[in-house]
Design a protein around this motif. Structure first.
Motif, PDB file in Angstrom:
ATOM      1  N   VAL A  71       0.846  -1.202   0.000  1.00 43.89           N
ATOM      2  CA  VAL A  71       0.000   0.000   0.000  1.00 43.89           C
ATOM      3  C   VAL A  71       0.878   1.248   0.000  1.00 43.89           C
ATOM      4  O   VAL A  71       0.574   2.238  -0.677  1.00 43.89           O
ATOM      5  CB  VAL A  71      -0.944  -0.011   1.210  1.00 43.89           C
ATOM      6  N   SER A  72       1.958   1.204   0.766  1.00 47.94           N
ATOM      7  CA  SER A  72       2.850   2.367   0.805  1.00 47.94           C
ATOM      8  C   SER A  72       3.460   2.630  -0.566  1.00 47.94           C
ATOM      9  O   SER A  72       3.675   3.792  -0.954  1.00 47.94           O
ATOM     10  CB  SER A  72       3.957   2.151   1.845  1.00 47.94           C
ATOM     11  N   GLU A  73       3.738   1.573  -1.327  1.00 53.63           N
ATOM     12  CA  GLU A  73       4.272   1.758  -2.683  1.00 53.63           C
ATOM     13  C   GLU A  73       3.194   2.270  -3.640  1.00 53.63           C
ATOM     14  O   GLU A  73       3.499   3.025  -4.570  1.00 53.63           O
ATOM     15  CB  GLU A  73       4.882   0.445  -3.169  1.00 53.63           C
ATOM     16  N   THR A  74       1.949   1.875  -3.413  1.00 52.17           N
ATOM     17  CA  THR A  74       0.849   2.449  -4.202  1.00 52.17           C
ATOM     18  C   THR A  74       0.784   3.960  -3.997  1.00 52.17           C
ATOM     19  O   THR A  74       0.632   4.734  -4.946  1.00 52.17           O
ATOM     20  CB  THR A  74      -0.496   1.825  -3.800  1.00 52.17           C
ATOM     21  N   THR A  77       4.248   6.082 -19.658  1.00 51.41           N
ATOM     22  CA  THR A  77       4.229   6.372 -18.226  1.00 51.41           C
ATOM     23  C   THR A  77       4.461   5.109 -17.414  1.00 51.41           C
ATOM     24  O   THR A  77       5.222   5.104 -16.429  1.00 51.41           O
ATOM     25  CB  THR A  77       2.887   7.017 -17.837  1.00 51.41           C
ATOM     26  N   LEU A  78       3.819   4.014 -17.826  1.00 57.43           N
ATOM     27  CA  LEU A  78       4.000   2.749 -17.112  1.00 57.43           C
ATOM     28  C   LEU A  78       5.452   2.270 -17.194  1.00 57.43           C
ATOM     29  O   LEU A  78       6.030   1.832 -16.190  1.00 57.43           O
ATOM     30  CB  LEU A  78       3.064   1.686 -17.681  1.00 57.43           C
ATOM     31  N   ASP A  79       6.038   2.336 -18.378  1.00 62.19           N
ATOM     32  CA  ASP A  79       7.401   1.858 -18.554  1.00 62.19           C
ATOM     33  C   ASP A  79       8.396   2.610 -17.676  1.00 62.19           C
ATOM     34  O   ASP A  79       9.366   2.031 -17.179  1.00 62.19           O
ATOM     35  CB  ASP A  79       7.827   1.977 -20.025  1.00 62.19           C
ATOM     36  N   ALA A  82       4.151   9.998  -7.360  1.00 62.67           N
ATOM     37  CA  ALA A  82       5.022  10.150  -8.522  1.00 62.67           C
ATOM     38  C   ALA A  82       4.228  10.587  -9.746  1.00 62.67           C
ATOM     39  O   ALA A  82       4.686  11.443 -10.525  1.00 62.67           O
ATOM     40  CB  ALA A  82       5.740   8.832  -8.798  1.00 62.67           C
ATOM     41  N   LEU A  83       3.051  10.034  -9.923  1.00 59.38           N
ATOM     42  CA  LEU A  83       2.211  10.415 -11.066  1.00 59.38           C
ATOM     43  C   LEU A  83       1.801  11.883 -10.985  1.00 59.38           C
ATOM     44  O   LEU A  83       1.723  12.575 -12.000  1.00 59.38           O
ATOM     45  CB  LEU A  83       0.969   9.516 -11.118  1.00 59.38           C
ATOM     46  N   VAL A  84       1.547  12.352  -9.771  1.00 57.68           N
ATOM     47  CA  VAL A  84       1.214  13.769  -9.589  1.00 57.68           C
ATOM     48  C   VAL A  84       2.411  14.632  -9.960  1.00 57.68           C
ATOM     49  O   VAL A  84       2.283  15.645 -10.675  1.00 57.68           O
ATOM     50  CB  VAL A  84       0.772  14.039  -8.138  1.00 57.68           C
ATOM     51  N   LEU A 134       6.973   2.102 -13.444  1.00 52.81           N
ATOM     52  CA  LEU A 134       6.572   0.834 -12.856  1.00 52.81           C
ATOM     53  C   LEU A 134       7.543   0.371 -11.773  1.00 52.81           C
ATOM     54  O   LEU A 134       7.169  -0.366 -10.857  1.00 52.81           O
ATOM     55  CB  LEU A 134       6.448  -0.238 -13.946  1.00 52.81           C
ATOM     56  N   SER A 135       8.793   0.826 -11.856  1.00 50.74           N
ATOM     57  CA  SER A 135       9.787   0.431 -10.862  1.00 50.74           C
ATOM     58  C   SER A 135       9.519   1.047  -9.488  1.00 50.74           C
ATOM     59  O   SER A 135      10.138   0.651  -8.492  1.00 50.74           O
ATOM     60  CB  SER A 135      11.193   0.821 -11.322  1.00 50.74           C
ATOM     61  N   VAL A 136       8.620   2.020  -9.413  1.00 50.23           N
ATOM     62  CA  VAL A 136       8.205   2.531  -8.104  1.00 50.23           C
ATOM     63  C   VAL A 136       7.384   1.472  -7.363  1.00 50.23           C
ATOM     64  O   VAL A 136       7.415   1.392  -6.135  1.00 50.23           O
ATOM     65  CB  VAL A 136       7.387   3.837  -8.260  1.00 50.23           C
ATOM     66  N   LEU A 137       6.691   0.644  -8.130  1.00 47.91           N
ATOM     67  CA  LEU A 137       5.846  -0.402  -7.543  1.00 47.91           C
ATOM     68  C   LEU A 137       6.578  -1.729  -7.372  1.00 47.91           C
ATOM     69  O   LEU A 137       6.389  -2.425  -6.375  1.00 47.91           O
ATOM     70  CB  LEU A 137       4.613  -0.629  -8.420  1.00 47.91           C
ATOM     71  N   LEU A 138       7.386  -2.087  -8.348  1.00 50.53           N
ATOM     72  CA  LEU A 138       8.030  -3.398  -8.370  1.00 50.53           C
ATOM     73  C   LEU A 138       9.540  -3.232  -8.229  1.00 50.53           C
ATOM     74  O   LEU A 138      10.139  -2.408  -8.916  1.00 50.53           O
ATOM     75  CB  LEU A 138       7.689  -4.130  -9.672  1.00 50.53           C
ATOM     76  N   LYS A 139      10.144  -4.041  -7.381  1.00 57.45           N
ATOM     77  CA  LYS A 139      11.550  -3.844  -7.025  1.00 57.45           C
ATOM     78  C   LYS A 139      12.459  -4.989  -7.456  1.00 57.45           C
ATOM     79  O   LYS A 139      13.606  -5.060  -7.013  1.00 57.45           O
ATOM     80  CB  LYS A 139      11.651  -3.631  -5.503  1.00 57.45           C
TER      81      LYS A 139
END
Length: 315
Positions: free
Chosen positions: A262-265, A284-286, A271-273, A289-294
């Motif tokens: 949830v914290s990564e969400t 944008t996803l490309d 980040a999107l803002v 996406l590394s903000v969500l997946l590590k």
């Protein structure tokens, strides 16, 4: 006999009040969470919160401290943690300094000693001076026990500590007292509300669980997570917030090494803002996406899945 300040257990008179109080701290509590925290106050019991990392277990402790106006004392657990880091230790440097400053007094004390044993006996009679509160350095557990005001004690990630340390905690969790060999038993001035968190990296003992109220906090539903994002990141447009949460929920349904928390969400939404994103296009996803997946393997798997879905929609 223990003498606790029971006023600390009468902060709230209804479960709804608990939910509202946590809401003032921007914590969205489910009925189960609100009920457990209400009972923890009324029964004076510790709370064990288990669940995946990053779902809000630690945040619950912070929110509870804020909602009740108590200081939050945090003990971060790790492998090898022992009582000298969690409970107390003696300030040996300070003891040595005092010994040097009081050297003349020590000489006067030992004057007339005929044997080494007699000198040792005289010194032993004075050792309470050097093993007293003056030289005791309290760590988080002792700070919570001796605090002049009720506090919230967070024992974070107890599953990372050794089983021996877990056993050491039992006296504190059941009797709210600690034993210092040189001083004796120190009982709580005010019973703290204790929250323990666990990421389920190992099984905790039945003895520990028996002393606690239990709650499992899992990843939130779509509606709950969307509510969290709207609360924490008000600058994100409702449409983009919905798209972001929907993607996160889909990622959690994949077989990944680490699902987004949830914290990564929330981090991703922020980040999107900052990027002034208007919608979730492929570029944008490309790049985000590394903000969500590590893990690189997770990123590759997610990008392949998203690519297949995009091709399916275009066909």
């Amino acid at each position: 006999m223990r003498f606790f300040n029971r006023k600390a257990h009468n902060v709230f008179n209804a479960i709804g009040e608990v939910r509202e109080a946590l809401g003032t701290q921007q914590y969205i509590a489910s009925d189960e969470i609100a009920t457990v925290m209400f009972l923890a106050e009324k029964l004076g019991k510790p709370v064990l919160a288990e669940g995946p990392a990053g779902v809000g277990k630690t945040e619950l402790s912070k929110a509870w401290a804020g909602a009740t106006g108590r200081e939050l004392i945090r003990l971060q657990c790790y492998e090898g943690l022992d009582e000298t880091k969690a409970l107390y230790e003696w300030e040996y440097a300070k003891q040595l300094l005092y010994t040097q400053l009081l050297r003349d007094k020590l000489n006067d004390l030992l004057v007339g000693s005929k044997t080494l044993g007699e000198a040792a006996d005289r010194l032993a009679a004075e050792e309470d001076v050097f093993f007293s509160d003056r030289f005791l350095l309290p760590r988080p557990l002792l700070r919570a026990i001796t605090s002049d005001k009720p506090v919230t004690l967070l024992i974070d990630e107890i599953d990372r500590a050794d089983a021996e340390f877990e056993a050491f905690l039992l006296e504190i969790l059941s009797d709210f007292q600690v034993s210092v060999p040189e001083i004796g038993t120190i009982k709580a001035k005010h019973q703290p509300i204790v929250l323990l968190t666990s990421n389920n990296t190992r099984e905790l003992s039945e003895a520990l669980k028996r002393r606690c109220l239990y709650i499992h906090i899992d990843y939130p539903t779509f509606d709950s997570e969307l509510q969290i994002v709207n609360l924490k990141v008000p600058g994100l447009s409702p449409k983009l917030a919905s798209q972001a949460v929907e993607l996160v929920q889909r990622l959690r349904g994949m077989e990944l090494k680490k699902h987004p928390s949830v914290s990564e969400t929330i981090d991703w939404a922020r980040a999107l803002v900052e990027l002034n994103a208007k919608h979730l296009d492929r570029a944008t996803l490309d790049t985000t996406l590394s903000v969500l997946l590590k893990y690189e393997s997770d990123l590759a798997k997610a990008r392949r899945a998203i690519g297949r879905e995009d091709r399916g929609r275009s066909n």
